[in-house]
Write an enzyme that holds these catalytic residues in place. Structure first.
Site, PDB file in Angstrom:
ATOM      1  N   GLU B  62     -14.096 -21.643  16.087  1.00  0.00           N
ATOM      2  CA  GLU B  62     -12.985 -20.854  16.623  1.00  0.00           C
ATOM      3  C   GLU B  62     -12.018 -20.415  15.525  1.00  0.00           C
ATOM      4  OE1 GLU B  62     -10.590 -22.760  19.642  1.00  0.00           O
ATOM      5  OE2 GLU B  62      -9.623 -20.841  20.098  1.00  0.00           O
ATOM      6  N   ASP B  82     -15.477 -25.951  18.684  1.00  0.00           N
ATOM      7  CA  ASP B  82     -14.084 -25.771  19.087  1.00  0.00           C
ATOM      8  C   ASP B  82     -13.360 -27.064  18.735  1.00  0.00           C
ATOM      9  OD1 ASP B  82     -12.408 -24.518  22.097  1.00  0.00           O
ATOM     10  OD2 ASP B  82     -11.642 -25.214  20.165  1.00  0.00           O
ATOM     11  N   ILE B  84     -10.165 -27.924  19.048  1.00  0.00           N
ATOM     12  CA  ILE B  84      -9.242 -28.376  20.102  1.00  0.00           C
ATOM     13  C   ILE B  84      -9.417 -27.456  21.300  1.00  0.00           C
ATOM     14  CG2 ILE B  84      -6.860 -28.785  20.826  1.00  0.00           C
ATOM     15  CD1 ILE B  84      -6.029 -29.193  18.009  1.00  0.00           C
ATOM     16  N   ASP B  85     -10.181 -27.896  22.301  1.00  0.00           N
ATOM     17  CA  ASP B  85     -10.246 -27.093  23.506  1.00  0.00           C
ATOM     18  C   ASP B  85      -9.165 -27.626  24.436  1.00  0.00           C
ATOM     19  OD1 ASP B  85     -12.182 -26.475  26.379  1.00  0.00           O
ATOM     20  OD2 ASP B  85     -11.343 -24.974  25.034  1.00  0.00           O
ATOM     21  N   THR B  87      -5.664 -26.170  23.943  1.00  0.00           N
ATOM     22  CA  THR B  87      -4.566 -26.133  22.981  1.00  0.00           C
ATOM     23  C   THR B  87      -3.212 -26.270  23.662  1.00  0.00           C
ATOM     24  OG1 THR B  87      -5.844 -24.790  21.458  1.00  0.00           O
ATOM     25  CG2 THR B  87      -3.476 -24.727  21.196  1.00  0.00           C
ATOM     26  N   ASP B 212     -16.050 -22.546  23.594  1.00  0.00           N
ATOM     27  CA  ASP B 212     -15.460 -23.335  24.679  1.00  0.00           C
ATOM     28  C   ASP B 212     -16.522 -23.910  25.606  1.00  0.00           C
ATOM     29  OD1 ASP B 212     -12.955 -20.764  25.007  1.00  0.00           O
ATOM     30  OD2 ASP B 212     -12.779 -22.696  23.977  1.00  0.00           O
TER      31      ASP B 212
END
Lengths: 281, 271
Positions: B62, B82, B84-85, B87, B212
């Site tokens: 990402e 990803d 940090i899915d 955020t 994601d």
């Protein structure tokens, strides 16, 4: 100074924990599902069993105390809050979640004297989080103090709400119109975990800034409402006046600034109050 | 095949290491800047660890894409990351934040890992090997009756009028079918994994990115579920649309009911 309700509160915590075990045990097996007022207003034998467990255990210790329990009211008991010490019980808040094993299920016990909530216990069974609030003495989760968020800007807030189980087209229209306006403010995000009690605890924890809903019942919010105020937050009616736990409407927020910004967006309606006498057909 | 097992095990160990970075930042404070920094740091940590061990592998991350890297899925072994899915959840300390890693070869997903850090839940699946949560096997609910479904989606991720209208009208249509309820936890990866556990029956969303959902898609499939495009066609992780469901019947029903809004594909060349 001795707290005259300390014993009652300790009992509430112990019985909520025990009830939580019953819920977790039931989740390991199949859950037979019944319906109440509509095809999506769900109830299970576990709801009924847990409520009986709590009421019986309280009756033994505190024989003069009164009760308002979700399943008892469904079975015809009056929903009548007097000045007497009264236990307001939701044996499983998040029954739909429970039926599906979606991980937010809570036992909620609010204790009122002179119509004021003296303490509240919300046990989030699957997370093993025991939320406790005592009027004037703070709110805690597993012993750690809770404090609401200090965010004042609604545009940087997370708002929690639910769609509820009312499928009346007018109510649904208003619910969606409110949701659209809130999302368009804009807010940082909207979340739905499926239980009012846990939503209130999320506000108290500072993880979200506000929760609003029309359609909840007194047993869903009695305990959690004290959690919010003891963590420094505010409670209001959806039209901005004082909250009325029997009105089936609530806004809970970290502060008045955020609450006010939400209230302005709401398309409100008035479900039949919890303390309305049932009509005889 | 044994090569991919090595990659899988390696993926799990670096995921756990990377989650320590999440904790680090949460303790300090939360601002949008700090979050971006954590996103980048975690992604770089993951990429350099993988590059060290598998120098020929490629990446779709990402933060790398945000920094201008070209996004293209090729036949080469590729890690889709990803860091940090969730955020917004991370910034607010709303306890659903995940690291998501998928691994593809010949454009086919070989394994997926979703680590929901605050809950300490590790969801994973290898192609043909089933899906697991903290080592316990996962199965979708198998629900075939849409009126008994619990639906999960995202609310409020849209900012333009058309997308917003479509988002709310999709939920409205499903809610009034009726379904049992609609839930939203704020991370596509974790929300989709609720279908894999059986705790929800269907997840749908439009607008998220391949990183994601690439991992949770294989987790749902390996738990016996179905993943498809919102128009009922085959799932395409670059399309930015997904339905993940407990059964083909339910997936099809949802596909019939919901509309998508136009989204530029992840692999579309920028103009």
């Amino acid at each position: 100074m001795a707290d005259q309700w300390q014993n009652a509160m300790d009992h509430a915590v112990a019985i909520a924990r025990k009830a939580g075990e019953v819920v977790r045990e039931a989740l390991r097996g199949d859950r037979k599902v019944m319906t109440k007022s509509s095809s999506i207003d769900l109830v299970t034998q576990t709801d009924q069993k847990v409520e009986q467990l709590i009421i019986q255990s309280v009756k033994e210790r505190f024989p003069a105390h009164r009760f308002i329990g979700e399943e008892s009211v469904a079975a015809g008991e009056p929903c009548d809050l007097t000045d007497q010490p009264t236990w307001i019980i939701d044996p499983i808040d998040g029954t739909t979640n429970f039926v599906h094993a979606f991980p937010f299920v809570a036992v909620s016990i609010g204790f009122c004297v002179d119509k004021k909530v003296e303490f509240g216990v919300v046990y989030s069974c699957l997370e093993d989080k025991m939320f406790v609030a005592r009027r004037g003495r703070g709110a805690f989760c597993n012993g750690e103090p809770l404090k609401v968020s200090d965010q004042e800007d609604i545009k940087r807030s997370i708002v929690v709400t639910e769609f509820g189980s009312n499928r009346d087209p007018d109510a649904v229209d208003r619910i969606f119109s409110s949701l659209r306006k809130i999302v368009c403010l804009p807010v940082h995000g909207v979340r739905s975990a499926g239980t009012a009690a846990i939503n209130l605890c999320l506000v108290a924890s500072g993880s979200v800034e506000a929760y609003y809903e029309i359609g909840i019942h007194v047993w869903d919010v009695a305990a959690g409402s004290l959690m919010v105020t003891e963590a420094g937050g505010v409670l209001l009616d959806v039209e901005g006046g004082d909250v009325d736990l029997m009105s089936r409407r609530i806004v809970a927020a970290n502060n008045r600034a955020v609450a006010g910004q939400i209230i302005r967006q709401l398309n409100v309606f008035s479900p039949p109050r919890d303390d309305t006498l049932p009509s005889h057909e | 095949m044994s090569d991919w097992c090595d990659c899988f095990n390696f993926g799990i160990s670096i995921t756990k290491q990377a989650s320590e970075q999440h904790k680090d930042v949460r303790v300090k404070s939360s601002s949008a800047d700090l979050v971006t920094e954590t996103d980048e740091r975690v992604e770089n940590l993951l990429i350099s660890a993988i590059r060290n061990r598998y120098p020929l592998h490629r990446f779709i991350g990402e933060e790398s894409v945000a920094a201008g890297e070209h996004l293209e899925l090729t036949d080469t072994p590729t890690w889709i990351i990803d860091p940090i899915d969730g955020t917004v959840n991370f910034v607010h300390r709303f306890p659903f934040v995940a690291i998501s890693i998928a691994f593809t070869v010949n454009k086919q997903t070989e394994f997926g890992i979703v680590y929901s850090c605050v809950e300490d839940k590790l969801f994973c699946a290898q192609r043909g090997g089933g899906a697991f949560l903290n080592g316990e096997p996962l199965h979708v609910s198998g629900q075939e009756d849409i009126s008994r479904c619990l639906v999960v989606t995202e609310i409020g991720a849209e900012r333009d009028d058309l997308a917003l209208s479509i988002m709310t009208s999709n939920i409205f249509r499903l809610l009034t079918l009726p379904v049992h309820g609609v839930r939203a936890l704020g991370t596509a990866a974790v929300d989709m994994c609720q279908v894999a556990t059986g705790g929800a029956d269907v997840y749908y969303h439009i607008g998220m990115h391949c990183w994601d959902i690439a991992a949770s898609a294989i987790i749902v499939q390996e738990a016996g579920g179905v993943v498809m495009d919102t128009d009922g066609s085959q799932f395409d992780m670059m399309s930015r649309r997904v339905i993940a469901a407990s059964s083909l019947v339910v997936a099809g029903r949802v596909a019939d009911m919901i509309q998508a809004f136009p989204c530029r594909r992840d692999d579309e060349q920028p103009v």
